[in-house]
Design an enzyme around this catalytic site. Sequence first.
Site, PDB file in Angstrom:
ATOM      1  N   GLU A   1       0.815  -1.214   0.000  1.00  0.00           N
ATOM      2  CA  GLU A   1       0.000   0.000   0.000  1.00  0.00           C
ATOM      3  C   GLU A   1       0.846   1.260   0.000  1.00  0.00           C
ATOM      4  OE1 GLU A   1      -2.577  -0.575   3.322  1.00  0.00           O
ATOM      5  OE2 GLU A   1      -3.882  -1.988   2.257  1.00  0.00           O
TER       6      GLU A   1
ATOM      7  N   HIS B   1     -10.147  -0.225   0.284  1.00  0.00           N
ATOM      8  CA  HIS B   1     -10.509  -0.970   1.489  1.00  0.00           C
ATOM      9  C   HIS B   1     -12.025  -1.161   1.613  1.00  0.00           C
ATOM     10  CE1 HIS B   1      -6.380   0.103   2.582  1.00  0.00           C
ATOM     11  NE2 HIS B   1      -6.436  -0.862   3.472  1.00  0.00           N
TER      12      HIS B   1
END
Length: 238
Positions: free
Chosen positions: A135, A168
């Site tokens: 990420e 997410h």
Amino acid sequence: MEKRYWWIIFIYFAMQFSGILAKPILTALDIPRTEWAGLWGTYSFALALILILILLRPDIRDRHQRGGRVSRGSAVLWAIGGIFMAYAAQIIAITIESKIFGVPTGSQNTKDLVEITKHTPYFMVVAALIGPILEEIVFRKILFGRLYGRFGFFLAALISSLVFAAVHMDFSHLLIYSAIGFTFAYLYVKTKRLLVPIIAHMSMNSLVLLVQFVFADQIREYEKQMDTMQFIFGGFLS
């Protein structure tokens, strides 16, 4: 943007959606359904990390030639301080969400990760280590890094943080993800070392998982006590 960065983005999102292919494969292998997410997630994240690190070899090799990087000692201090900065930003964002906008506390994404880890404990390596590395590479180094030179810090951090939240699938907590994204982007800009936000990110995820597993019973007991107190005081005030 360099072609290898586009390939990195493609690999990352291909990994995210590769679960579509998992069902027939894992069914054929007679893997228990409760282990699907953990098993497939571990292998897909690990493979994505290997491929992305191979593509980043020029950046890793030439990292010492880039100016403005803080010393290793300063990087350690920034990484430690960054952990507290990220938690402070998260606490402020949670308070604003719950007190002003009435958003329930607790992240569905975190609950899902904890549930997956319960069935496949080795998945903790992904949630605590591999996930944060990927990420930070995608959202801070590439996305934020490309936007920063063109639009400046605020807009670059905002866009990269919103995409970070969207991945997410936790849109009710956009403010929290944005606060965390801004913090990690700030650490990256101040130190010019991607390892600093990576360490802060890994530390946050690791602590969350540790708390959820080690103190799970205590947390549930605390929640019960809070529900009881709310019921009692609610009865008095009604």
